[in-house]
Design an enzyme around this catalytic site. Structure first.
Site, PDB file in Angstrom:
ATOM      1  N   LYS A 193      -5.299  48.126  18.573  1.00  0.00           N
ATOM      2  CA  LYS A 193      -4.348  49.054  19.129  1.00  0.00           C
ATOM      3  C   LYS A 193      -5.013  50.066  20.300  1.00  0.00           C
ATOM      4  CE  LYS A 193      -0.822  47.280  17.173  1.00  0.00           C
ATOM      5  NZ  LYS A 193       0.412  46.624  17.760  1.00  0.00           N
ATOM      6  N   LYS A 239      -1.503  35.677  17.631  1.00  0.00           N
ATOM      7  CA  LYS A 239      -0.319  35.339  16.688  1.00  0.00           C
ATOM      8  C   LYS A 239       0.937  35.669  16.975  1.00  0.00           C
ATOM      9  CE  LYS A 239       0.442  37.154  12.209  1.00  0.00           C
ATOM     10  NZ  LYS A 239       0.389  38.267  11.117  1.00  0.00           N
ATOM     11  N   LYS A 252       6.745  39.850  15.568  1.00  0.00           N
ATOM     12  CA  LYS A 252       7.885  40.180  15.765  1.00  0.00           C
ATOM     13  C   LYS A 252       8.217  41.495  16.594  1.00  0.00           C
ATOM     14  CE  LYS A 252       7.906  43.333  11.552  1.00  0.00           C
ATOM     15  NZ  LYS A 252       8.629  43.478  10.297  1.00  0.00           N
TER      16      LYS A 252
END
Length: 272
Positions: free
Chosen positions: A48, A133, A136
């Site tokens: 991140k 991957k 959501k």
């Protein structure tokens, strides 16, 4: 959604984390023991923040300390075994390190180091970028399948899924042909009849069909799998009293369970 996928509130304690203050209380106590060196090596933190090193104002403490909260979520309920995917194994190992370190300092048996149970299911990759991957939180809504997606939306997303250029044959090669292989993975794990023992055998059976036909088969299989979950989800959502009752009953049980651990921790560090 937990109820929709089949969890029984009579056997499982289902609650909102925010209704159990012991989670955040234990997180603060454990953060005084957690190593910043270990936290800085966490994959989530590195991923991140890899593009933000030159602008430290965008780096938030909550992201850095989130693994401590995850550890508290597990340790406060004295969980002995926790099922996770490969991407969460590092977080659970951190929880073990925190528990072992705390017990070494304050006394054996105060916290329970959890054992990791790796799920046998393979992770599903993004429909838009099959080398990463499926998530959501992906900004591209076409990259993921949600359990609440309608049949039309499932068809639309899989129809737009990335495949491989250069050949139209069907073969299973996750590294060389990630797009087609991802569709085969989804089809394989959605196949309820267990007709195929591997994705390779499934690919052999489908070799000769077009990418369009593969996507149609995949979308149909996903819809068959998701439909009952989606229908139960909307049925449960329409019964607000049921959801409130399950959450309230779960919170009572969870608070009582968590307070037992937190009391022992507070006594150990001298806060009572």
């Amino acid at each position: 959604m937990l109820l929709a996928v089949g969890l029984d509130p009579n056997r499982s304690i289902i609650f909102h984390q925010s209704n159990v203050p012991a989670h955040s209380e234990l997180m603060w106590i454990l953060s005084c023991q957690a190593s910043t060196g270990y936290l800085s090596r966490m994959t989530q933190w590195k991923d991140k923040t890899s593009n933000e090193r030159g602008n430290s104002e965008k780096l938030k403490l909550g992201l850095f300390s989130y693994p401590v909260l995850q550890a508290a979520d597990v340790l406060v309920h004295r969980s002995t075994h926790v099922p996770v995917g490969h991407d969460q194994a590092q977080h659970l190992e951190f929880a073990r390190e925190v528990a072992i370190g705390f017990n070494h300092t304050y006394g054996a048996g105060i916290l329970v180091p959890p054992e990791t149970l790796i799920s046998p299911a393979k992770r599903i990759m993004s429909l838009a970028t099959p080398t990463t991957k499926m998530s959501k939180s992906d900004q591209n809504w076409k990259a993921r399948i949600m359990l609440t997606d309608s049949e039309e939306m499932i068809k639309s997303k899989i129809k737009a899924a990335v495949t491989d250029s250069g050949t139209s044959s069907i073969s299973y090669d996750p590294e060389g042909r990630p797009g087609v292989s991802n569709l085969l993975d989804i089809l394989y794990y959605s196949h309820t009849s267990n007709e195929y023992k591997s994705q390779e055998l499934l690919a052999q059976d489908l070799n000769g069909i077009s990418f369009k036909a593969l996507k149609e088969k995949t979308a149909q299989a996903v819809e068959v799998t998701i439909r009952p979950i989606r229908e139960r989800y909307y049925d449960i959502r329409s019964d607000e009293q049921l959801m409130d009752r399950v959450a309230a009953q779960g919170a009572v049980k969870a608070r009582a369970n968590a307070e037992t651990t937190l009391d022992g921790v507070k006594r150990a560090v001298g806060l009572t």
